[in-house]
Design a protein around this motif. Structure first.
Motif, PDB file in Angstrom:
ATOM      1  N   HIS A  74      49.379   7.009 113.326  1.00  0.00           N
ATOM      2  CA  HIS A  74      49.081   7.142 114.754  1.00  0.00           C
ATOM      3  C   HIS A  74      50.345   7.533 115.524  1.00  0.00           C
ATOM      4  CE1 HIS A  74      47.065   6.594 118.549  1.00  0.00           C
ATOM      5  NE2 HIS A  74      47.970   5.699 118.945  1.00  0.00           N
ATOM      6  N   LEU A  75      51.464   6.898 115.199  1.00  0.00           N
ATOM      7  CA  LEU A  75      52.732   7.211 115.855  1.00  0.00           C
ATOM      8  C   LEU A  75      53.126   8.658 115.580  1.00  0.00           C
ATOM      9  CD1 LEU A  75      55.354   6.568 117.333  1.00  0.00           C
ATOM     10  CD2 LEU A  75      56.225   5.515 115.217  1.00  0.00           C
ATOM     11  N   TYR A  76      52.975   9.104 114.356  1.00  0.00           N
ATOM     12  CA  TYR A  76      53.307  10.483 113.978  1.00  0.00           C
ATOM     13  C   TYR A  76      52.522  11.471 114.850  1.00  0.00           C
ATOM     14  CZ  TYR A  76      54.613  14.267 110.749  1.00  0.00           C
ATOM     15  OH  TYR A  76      55.128  15.410 110.192  1.00  0.00           O
ATOM     16  N   LYS A  77      51.220  11.200 115.007  1.00  0.00           N
ATOM     17  CA  LYS A  77      50.360  12.078 115.803  1.00  0.00           C
ATOM     18  C   LYS A  77      50.779  12.077 117.264  1.00  0.00           C
ATOM     19  CE  LYS A  77      45.517  12.858 117.056  1.00  0.00           C
ATOM     20  NZ  LYS A  77      44.115  12.367 116.920  1.00  0.00           N
ATOM     21  N   GLN A  78      51.096  10.903 117.805  1.00  0.00           N
ATOM     22  CA  GLN A  78      51.478  10.800 119.219  1.00  0.00           C
ATOM     23  C   GLN A  78      52.793  11.534 119.499  1.00  0.00           C
ATOM     24  OE1 GLN A  78      49.518   9.473 121.690  1.00  0.00           O
ATOM     25  NE2 GLN A  78      48.062   9.395 119.996  1.00  0.00           N
ATOM     26  N   ILE A  79      53.728  11.477 118.549  1.00  0.00           N
ATOM     27  CA  ILE A  79      54.998  12.199 118.725  1.00  0.00           C
ATOM     28  C   ILE A  79      54.741  13.704 118.759  1.00  0.00           C
ATOM     29  CG2 ILE A  79      57.222  12.755 117.661  1.00  0.00           C
ATOM     30  CD1 ILE A  79      57.296   9.914 116.541  1.00  0.00           C
ATOM     31  N   LEU A  80      53.877  14.179 117.853  1.00  0.00           N
ATOM     32  CA  LEU A  80      53.577  15.618 117.812  1.00  0.00           C
ATOM     33  C   LEU A  80      52.901  16.083 119.103  1.00  0.00           C
ATOM     34  CD1 LEU A  80      52.329  16.190 114.140  1.00  0.00           C
ATOM     35  CD2 LEU A  80      54.556  16.759 115.125  1.00  0.00           C
ATOM     36  N   ILE A  81      51.983  15.258 119.631  1.00  0.00           N
ATOM     37  CA  ILE A  81      51.326  15.613 120.901  1.00  0.00           C
ATOM     38  C   ILE A  81      52.354  15.685 122.021  1.00  0.00           C
ATOM     39  CG2 ILE A  81      49.681  14.829 122.661  1.00  0.00           C
ATOM     40  CD1 ILE A  81      48.042  13.552 120.383  1.00  0.00           C
ATOM     41  N   SER A  82      53.254  14.709 122.040  1.00  0.00           N
ATOM     42  CA  SER A  82      54.310  14.692 123.053  1.00  0.00           C
ATOM     43  C   SER A  82      55.193  15.931 122.949  1.00  0.00           C
ATOM     44  CB  SER A  82      55.161  13.422 122.886  1.00  0.00           C
ATOM     45  OG  SER A  82      56.284  13.452 123.728  1.00  0.00           O
TER      46      SER A  82
END
Length: 516
Positions: A74-82
């Motif tokens: 989930h953290l990996y995905k949120q960083i990419l979105i950011s």
């Protein structure tokens, strides 16, 4: 559990700049519910770590072991979105994709006219910027919408879209075939280096001719020409045809100078084209043009308008510094080149996770060759050992081969005779296993093996005899590749004339330069 820095999430976090970290925290902080979230606490822990340590994450957060994988995903995905929302990562491609997404949303809401209006603008931008895959995708969506949004102009509109789709499809097919050919030739070069026999030469020629698609150069756009020049370049490199390497690398680079907006959109291809142009000039030993293009290249990359990101920065470092070293091999100014090594070594640590192992080993070979040329044989051996002792390096067989041959010569020059017999056996075994034991290597190994039986007063005669044997291979289409990695001829001439090898190379360069 402590692991080396190979965890994907950890590497992503460590790649973030200060501004990207700040934006990420602002992005997740927009919702109060995220303030005490598990993924944010994991981010904070990873940010402070110097090496990935799973046990430390579990100890300092309220994340349970069975939850960790999901929290990290989930953290990996949120960083990419950011990162996607970060202006520094926005370019024409992302803008076109965004417009395509908007148009799709409007289409699904039944707002056909609004959707078509956005698509028409996006398509125009895509075609201007040579983004023909995206342009084709846009046309296909336009066709779907037009089939449901009935107007009086549907007949002419259908013809227009059909013609556009056909033209874009043909361009994309040619591009795909050329890019496939270029990639396959590059892959062959990385595995085996230059062609080594008449059979290999014929196989590469047949492969190239068979895979090269038919085209009309007048109808090719920027993108198709770029891949065409790439394919010809790799074919020329494999065949050791350095004049054609120069020809197609110059066409590649000129394509960007003629279309400067493409430098902004494709900075990586611009960097690579300049690197191959300089590499071709290096093999042609044209120092004047080499210096001219290197200075121009450095000036453009240093300009504030040149696009910058982590990938571009690491490639610029790689190509500029490899060529800064290469210039000293052209004229034998090895001692001057030694001053480059400390800074490059320091930067190699900085770019450790961005530069592949092959290029790191190439730097070590260059360092070793500089030291060898300057007479620092023990230092040369130190760098060569980094390559030879690397058990994971499975590409560029020629780099491994000549590292071992140079290692033999450096041991001889350093008077480390007690290692020589063992090195001879291991090198011979290695080359036999590689099926790469060509005449130059055979003669070198035979010579070094027989040195212990030669009387000192006969040594010069032995050097002259070996020089005579190897000289015939200097311009050989296949055997000559040995001299691209190790200038054995100049080394032998330095032993015969009792001169430093760098002086011999310098004198040869000056003599050749004077005759031009």
């Amino acid at each position: 559990m402590t692991r080396d820095q190979k965890d994907n999430l950890f590497l992503l976090v460590k790649s973030l700049t200060k501004s990207e970290k700040r934006q990420f925290k602002l992005y997740v902080g927009r919702l109060d519910v995220n303030a005490d979230s598990k993924f944010l606490s994991v981010f904070n822990v990873l940010d402070k770590m110097s090496v990935y340590d799973e046990a430390a994450i579990l100890k300092t957060t309220n994340v349970k072991k069975q939850q960790l994988a999901n929290v990290k995903a989930h953290l990996y995905k949120q960083i990419l979105i950011s990162l996607k929302l970060n202006p520094s990562h926005q370019n024409v491609r992302s803008q076109i994709r965004e417009q395509l997404d908007f148009a799709s949303i409007l289409y699904h809401k039944g707002l056909y006219k609004q959707s078509l209006k956005i698509l028409d603008k996006a398509k125009e931008i895509a075609i201007i910027n040579e983004e023909k895959n995206l342009a084709y995708e846009i046309v296909e969506l336009e066709k779907v919408i037009e089939s449901q949004y009935i107007t009086r102009s549907i007949s002419t509109r259908a013809d227009e879209l059909t013609t556009q789709a056909k033209a874009l499809s043909e361009a994309n097919v040619i591009t795909s075939k050329l890019s496939n050919l270029s990639l396959q030739l590059y892959s062959i070069f990385l595995r085996t280096g230059y062609v080594r026999s008449e059979e290999e030469s014929k196989w590469i020629s047949d492969y190239f001719e068979d895979k090269l698609p038919k085209y009309d150069i007048q109808k090719l756009g920027f993108r198709e020409k770029l891949w065409l020049y790439k394919a010809h370049l790799w074919y020329s490199f494999l065949m050791q045809d350095f004049l054609n390497c120069y020809k197609y690398a110059l066409k590649w680079v000129s394509l960007f100078y003629d279309n400067p907006n493409m430098i902004q959109l494709n900075p990586v291809f611009f960097l690579k084209g300049n690197n191959y142009l300089l590499e071709a000039l290096f093999f042609l030993k044209n120092r004047t043009k080499f210096e001219e293009f290197l200075n121009k290249f450095e000036t453009i990359v240093a300009n504030k308008t040149f696009p910058k990101d982590e990938n571009v920065e690491s490639l610029a470092f790689l190509y500029i510094n490899l060529n800064k070293i290469n210039i000293h091999f052209i004229d034998g100014s090895f001692e001057d080149g030694l001053s480059l090594i400390p800074k490059i070594e320091s930067n190699l640590i900085q770019y450790k996770n961005r530069i592949d192992e092959h290029h790191e080993m190439t730097f070590y070979y260059k360092f070793a060759s500089l030291h060898f040329g300057a007479g620092n044989n023990k230092k040369a051996i130190t760098y060569l050992d980094k390559i030879i002792s690397n058990k994971t390096l499975t590409i560029r067989e020629d780099l491994l081969c000549f590292s071992r041959v140079l290692n033999l010569v450096a041991h001889y020059e350093a008077s480390l005779d007690f290692h020589l017999e063992t090195l001879l056996k291991s090198t011979y075994t290695f080359l036999i296993k590689m099926n790469d034991l060509h005449e130059v290597q055979k003669e070198m190994i035979k010579f070094i093996r027989g040195l212990q039986d030669i009387y000192p007063q006969d040594l010069k005669k032995a050097f002259i005899e070996l020089h005579k044997k190897l000289k015939v291979y200097e311009d050989h289409p296949f055997e000559g590749r040995a001299f691209l990695y190790l200038d054995v001829i100049s080394w032998l001439e330095s032993k015969i004339d009792n001169k430093p090898v760098n002086q011999v190379i310098r004198e040869k360069y000056l003599a050749e330069f004077a005759s031009r």
